[in-house]
Design a protein around this motif. Structure first.
Motif, PDB file in Angstrom:
ATOM      1  N   LYS A 134      -1.202 -10.733  -1.946  1.00 15.22           N
ATOM      2  CA  LYS A 134      -0.581 -11.024  -0.663  1.00 15.22           C
ATOM      3  C   LYS A 134       0.881 -11.384  -0.882  1.00 15.22           C
ATOM      4  CE  LYS A 134      -1.032 -13.717   3.588  1.00 15.22           C
ATOM      5  NZ  LYS A 134      -1.818 -14.737   4.326  1.00 15.22           N
ATOM      6  N   LEU A 135       1.759 -10.748  -0.128  1.00 15.65           N
ATOM      7  CA  LEU A 135       3.187 -10.991  -0.246  1.00 15.65           C
ATOM      8  C   LEU A 135       3.544 -12.368   0.303  1.00 15.65           C
ATOM      9  CD1 LEU A 135       4.349  -7.494   1.042  1.00 15.65           C
ATOM     10  CD2 LEU A 135       4.300  -8.249  -1.343  1.00 15.65           C
ATOM     11  N   THR A 136       4.490 -13.015  -0.324  1.00 17.00           N
ATOM     12  CA  THR A 136       4.937 -14.325   0.160  1.00 17.00           C
ATOM     13  C   THR A 136       5.838 -14.191   1.377  1.00 17.00           C
ATOM     14  OG1 THR A 136       6.794 -14.251  -1.399  1.00 17.00           O
ATOM     15  CG2 THR A 136       4.768 -15.350  -2.127  1.00 17.00           C
ATOM     16  N   GLN A 137       6.418 -12.997   1.567  1.00 17.23           N
ATOM     17  CA  GLN A 137       7.284 -12.744   2.716  1.00 17.23           C
ATOM     18  C   GLN A 137       6.767 -11.527   3.470  1.00 17.23           C
ATOM     19  OE1 GLN A 137      11.409 -12.414   1.751  1.00 17.23           O
ATOM     20  NE2 GLN A 137      12.072 -12.007   3.846  1.00 17.23           N
ATOM     21  N   ALA A 138       6.482 -11.694   4.760  1.00 17.01           N
ATOM     22  CA  ALA A 138       5.952 -10.602   5.575  1.00 17.01           C
ATOM     23  C   ALA A 138       6.980  -9.488   5.701  1.00 17.01           C
ATOM     24  CB  ALA A 138       5.546 -11.113   6.950  1.00 17.01           C
ATOM     25  N   ALA A 139       6.490  -8.258   5.689  1.00 18.63           N
ATOM     26  CA  ALA A 139       7.367  -7.092   5.797  1.00 18.63           C
ATOM     27  C   ALA A 139       7.409  -6.531   7.202  1.00 18.63           C
ATOM     28  CB  ALA A 139       6.927  -6.017   4.812  1.00 18.63           C
ATOM     29  N   GLY A 140       6.631  -7.118   8.122  1.00 16.56           N
ATOM     30  CA  GLY A 140       6.679  -6.683   9.514  1.00 16.56           C
ATOM     31  C   GLY A 140       6.258  -5.250   9.748  1.00 16.56           C
ATOM     32  N   GLY A 141       5.401  -4.733   8.891  1.00 11.32           N
ATOM     33  CA  GLY A 141       4.934  -3.358   9.066  1.00 11.32           C
ATOM     34  C   GLY A 141       5.863  -2.311   8.499  1.00 11.32           C
ATOM     35  N   ASN A 142       6.958  -2.737   7.851  1.00 15.44           N
ATOM     36  CA  ASN A 142       7.936  -1.806   7.290  1.00 15.44           C
ATOM     37  C   ASN A 142       7.807  -1.791   5.768  1.00 15.44           C
ATOM     38  OD1 ASN A 142      10.089  -0.258   6.508  1.00 15.44           O
ATOM     39  ND2 ASN A 142      11.636  -1.426   7.614  1.00 15.44           N
ATOM     40  N   PRO A 143       7.229  -0.747   5.183  1.00 12.29           N
ATOM     41  CA  PRO A 143       7.034  -0.727   3.723  1.00 12.29           C
ATOM     42  C   PRO A 143       8.345  -0.694   2.945  1.00 12.29           C
ATOM     43  CG  PRO A 143       6.480   1.396   4.692  1.00 12.29           C
ATOM     44  CD  PRO A 143       6.686   0.451   5.837  1.00 12.29           C
ATOM     45  N   ALA A 147       0.005  -3.649  -1.636  1.00 14.31           N
ATOM     46  CA  ALA A 147       0.217  -5.057  -1.314  1.00 14.31           C
ATOM     47  C   ALA A 147      -0.107  -5.248   0.158  1.00 14.31           C
ATOM     48  CB  ALA A 147       1.652  -5.482  -1.618  1.00 14.31           C
ATOM     49  N   HIS A 148      -0.220  -6.515   0.581  1.00 12.84           N
ATOM     50  CA  HIS A 148      -0.439  -6.791   2.001  1.00 12.84           C
ATOM     51  C   HIS A 148       0.251  -8.095   2.364  1.00 12.84           C
ATOM     52  CE1 HIS A 148      -3.431 -10.173   2.297  1.00 12.84           C
ATOM     53  NE2 HIS A 148      -3.587  -9.884   1.018  1.00 12.84           N
ATOM     54  N   ASP A 149       0.485  -8.283   3.662  1.00 12.43           N
ATOM     55  CA  ASP A 149       1.123  -9.521   4.127  1.00 12.43           C
ATOM     56  C   ASP A 149       0.273 -10.258   5.155  1.00 12.43           C
ATOM     57  OD1 ASP A 149       1.378  -7.923   6.353  1.00 12.43           O
ATOM     58  OD2 ASP A 149       3.573  -7.881   6.356  1.00 12.43           O
ATOM     59  N   GLY A 150      -1.017  -9.917   5.203  1.00 10.03           N
ATOM     60  CA  GLY A 150      -1.921 -10.534   6.163  1.00 10.03           C
ATOM     61  C   GLY A 150      -2.049  -9.766   7.454  1.00 10.03           C
ATOM     62  N   ARG A 151      -1.102  -8.876   7.717  1.00 12.86           N
ATOM     63  CA  ARG A 151      -1.133  -8.073   8.942  1.00 12.86           C
ATOM     64  C   ARG A 151      -1.159  -6.571   8.650  1.00 12.86           C
ATOM     65  NH1 ARG A 151      -0.087 -10.809  13.581  1.00 12.86           N
ATOM     66  NH2 ARG A 151       0.566  -8.887  14.611  1.00 12.86           N
ATOM     67  N   HIS A 152      -0.553  -6.181   7.543  1.00  9.17           N
ATOM     68  CA  HIS A 152      -0.497  -4.766   7.187  1.00  9.17           C
ATOM     69  C   HIS A 152      -0.829  -4.568   5.711  1.00  9.17           C
ATOM     70  CE1 HIS A 152       1.969  -4.760  10.863  1.00  9.17           C
ATOM     71  NE2 HIS A 152       1.588  -3.507  11.005  1.00  9.17           N
ATOM     72  N   GLY A 179      13.706  14.788  -8.693  1.00 14.79           N
ATOM     73  CA  GLY A 179      12.466  15.107  -9.389  1.00 14.79           C
ATOM     74  C   GLY A 179      11.341  14.127  -9.166  1.00 14.79           C
ATOM     75  N   CYS A 180      11.425  13.310  -8.116  1.00 13.45           N
ATOM     76  CA  CYS A 180      10.367  12.343  -7.828  1.00 13.45           C
ATOM     77  C   CYS A 180       9.998  12.422  -6.354  1.00 13.45           C
ATOM     78  CB  CYS A 180      10.829  10.928  -8.176  1.00 13.45           C
ATOM     79  SG  CYS A 180       9.556   9.660  -7.913  1.00 13.45           S
ATOM     80  N   TRP A 181       8.712  12.448  -6.093  1.00 12.46           N
ATOM     81  CA  TRP A 181       8.219  12.429  -4.711  1.00 12.46           C
ATOM     82  C   TRP A 181       7.607  11.067  -4.447  1.00 12.46           C
ATOM     83  CZ3 TRP A 181       3.373  15.385  -2.545  1.00 12.46           C
ATOM     84  CH2 TRP A 181       3.306  15.187  -1.166  1.00 12.46           C
ATOM     85  N   THR A 182       8.167  10.362  -3.447  1.00  9.48           N
ATOM     86  CA  THR A 182       7.706   9.013  -3.107  1.00  9.48           C
ATOM     87  C   THR A 182       7.253   8.961  -1.657  1.00  9.48           C
ATOM     88  OG1 THR A 182       9.304   8.060  -4.663  1.00  9.48           O
ATOM     89  CG2 THR A 182       8.331   6.570  -3.042  1.00  9.48           C
ATOM     90  N   VAL A 183       6.117   8.347  -1.439  1.00  7.65           N
ATOM     91  CA  VAL A 183       5.578   8.156  -0.088  1.00  7.65           C
ATOM     92  C   VAL A 183       5.312   6.675   0.128  1.00  7.65           C
ATOM     93  CG1 VAL A 183       3.533   8.514   1.358  1.00  7.65           C
ATOM     94  CG2 VAL A 183       4.598  10.460   0.206  1.00  7.65           C
ATOM     95  N   LEU A 184       5.776   6.148   1.275  1.00 11.14           N
ATOM     96  CA  LEU A 184       5.515   4.767   1.664  1.00 11.14           C
ATOM     97  C   LEU A 184       4.634   4.769   2.901  1.00 11.14           C
ATOM     98  CD1 LEU A 184       9.081   3.169   1.288  1.00 11.14           C
ATOM     99  CD2 LEU A 184       7.228   3.242  -0.398  1.00 11.14           C
ATOM    100  N   VAL A 185       3.596   3.946   2.882  1.00 12.83           N
ATOM    101  CA  VAL A 185       2.618   3.929   3.982  1.00 12.83           C
ATOM    102  C   VAL A 185       2.380   2.495   4.437  1.00 12.83           C
ATOM    103  CG1 VAL A 185       0.289   4.587   4.698  1.00 12.83           C
ATOM    104  CG2 VAL A 185       1.488   5.957   2.972  1.00 12.83           C
ATOM    105  N   SER A 186       2.223   2.331   5.749  1.00 14.62           N
ATOM    106  CA  SER A 186       1.869   1.048   6.348  1.00 14.62           C
ATOM    107  C   SER A 186       0.643   1.244   7.226  1.00 14.62           C
ATOM    108  CB  SER A 186       3.038   0.515   7.185  1.00 14.62           C
ATOM    109  OG  SER A 186       2.648  -0.620   7.922  1.00 14.62           O
ATOM    110  N   LEU A 187      -0.382   0.391   7.045  1.00 15.96           N
ATOM    111  CA  LEU A 187      -1.619   0.510   7.825  1.00 15.96           C
ATOM    112  C   LEU A 187      -1.997  -0.867   8.363  1.00 15.96           C
ATOM    113  CD1 LEU A 187      -2.326   2.117   4.742  1.00 15.96           C
ATOM    114  CD2 LEU A 187      -3.620   3.375   6.463  1.00 15.96           C
ATOM    115  N   PRO A 188      -2.216  -1.003   9.669  1.00 15.68           N
ATOM    116  CA  PRO A 188      -2.604  -2.302  10.244  1.00 15.68           C
ATOM    117  C   PRO A 188      -3.970  -2.756   9.744  1.00 15.68           C
ATOM    118  CG  PRO A 188      -1.869  -0.750  11.939  1.00 15.68           C
ATOM    119  CD  PRO A 188      -2.069   0.043  10.693  1.00 15.68           C
ATOM    120  N   LEU A 189      -4.055  -3.968   9.231  1.00 16.26           N
ATOM    121  CA  LEU A 189      -5.325  -4.486   8.723  1.00 16.26           C
ATOM    122  C   LEU A 189      -6.338  -4.697   9.841  1.00 16.26           C
ATOM    123  CD1 LEU A 189      -4.098  -7.089   6.071  1.00 16.26           C
ATOM    124  CD2 LEU A 189      -5.030  -4.799   5.661  1.00 16.26           C
ATOM    125  N   ALA A 190      -5.874  -4.988  11.044  1.00 17.19           N
ATOM    126  CA  ALA A 190      -6.782  -5.285  12.154  1.00 17.19           C
ATOM    127  C   ALA A 190      -7.610  -4.075  12.562  1.00 17.19           C
ATOM    128  CB  ALA A 190      -5.992  -5.813  13.346  1.00 17.19           C
TER     129      ALA A 190
END
Length: 253
Positions: A72-81, A112-117, A189-200
């Motif tokens: 769990k992250l100590t600082q919430a990311a607000g749904g923004n990975p 990782a998660h912040d309690g909401r995402h 030469g690198c493919w990166t994907v960031l994903v955010s999913l609501p835990l609720a």
């Protein structure tokens, strides 16, 4: 012996030869066929040796599904990975071909998660050529994420292609979409994907710290017209991604 009536200028399926019925150490089999007319007169014969070892991929010792503790992250990311400190996330190691064999691809996944995402970062480095992509998701190169509340149905699937196109589908119409968001970047030469999913809404009943849920992560290389390799965080020893009974186990810190 199998007998069948064959119409002129046509082909008729007679039987299927199942390789699974043969002993594993069988090196070759001989297939013999005879074509006869209605009076029983032989018109043609066919005989061929088939080298099974060239057809059958090696079998790997089946390991238990993978497990991971998601911090769990100590600082919430607000749904923004993009705001996540990924150095604090859990690294998922052990990526192999979905059938269990080793893969030469350099893949890194972090959660990782912040309690909401729930936040997921997927990256593959060392990409030499152009990624195969079209306006679809499943026919070209993609990342695929599966999540469920149990090792079974219902489960959800999220696909992301190199262009940033996403598609969320569910195995059961009773499971609503969770509203996942994803971003894709291909650079140097690198493919990166960031994903955010609501835990609720990720699984029925939602998730919170201490919750256990299940899923798997896949990387599909190639496209429908070329050789495709499926790489998995938790190999399921088959040729498909849709194996919920072999999902890995996640626990939220």
């Amino acid at each position: 012996d199998e007998q069948a009536n064959v119409r002129a200028l046509d082909a008729t399926p007679v039987a299927t030869i199942g390789l699974s019925a043969l002993p594993r150490d069988t090196a070759t089999v001989t297939i013999s066929l005879a074509l006869s007319d209605a009076e029983g007169k032989t018109l043609s014969r066919y005989r061929r040796e088939v080298f099974l070892r060239a057809w059958q991929p090696p079998r790997y010792e089946i390991q238990p599904p993978a497990r991971a503790l998601i911090p769990k992250l100590t600082q919430a990311a607000g749904g923004n990975p993009a705001k996540v400190d990924w150095s604090k996330a859990a690294a998922l190691a052990g990526w192999r071909r979905v059938q269990g064999g080793p893969s030469p691809h350099a893949i890194e996944a972090r959660l990782a998660h912040d309690g909401r995402h729930l936040y997921v970062r997927l990256a593959q480095s060392g990409i030499a050529g152009e990624l195969q992509s079209d306006d679809g998701i499943w026919t070209g190169e993609d990342w695929e994420l599966f999540f469920a509340g149990q090792r079974g149905t219902p489960y959800r699937q999220l696909g992301v292609n190199p262009k940033g196109g996403t598609l969320e589908v569910v195995s059961d119409a009773t499971l609503p979409l969770c509203g996942a968001k994803a971003a894709s970047e291909v650079a140097r030469g690198c493919w990166t994907v960031l994903v955010s999913l609501p835990l609720a809404t990720l699984v029925p009943g939602g998730l919170k710290s201490g919750s256990v849920f299940y899923g798997n992560l896949y990387r599909q290389t190639g496209c429908g017209d070329t050789y495709r390799e499926v790489i998995a965080w938790s190999p399921n020893y088959t040729g498909t991604c849709h194996m919920p009974e072999r999902f890995g186990e996640f626990t939220l810190e």
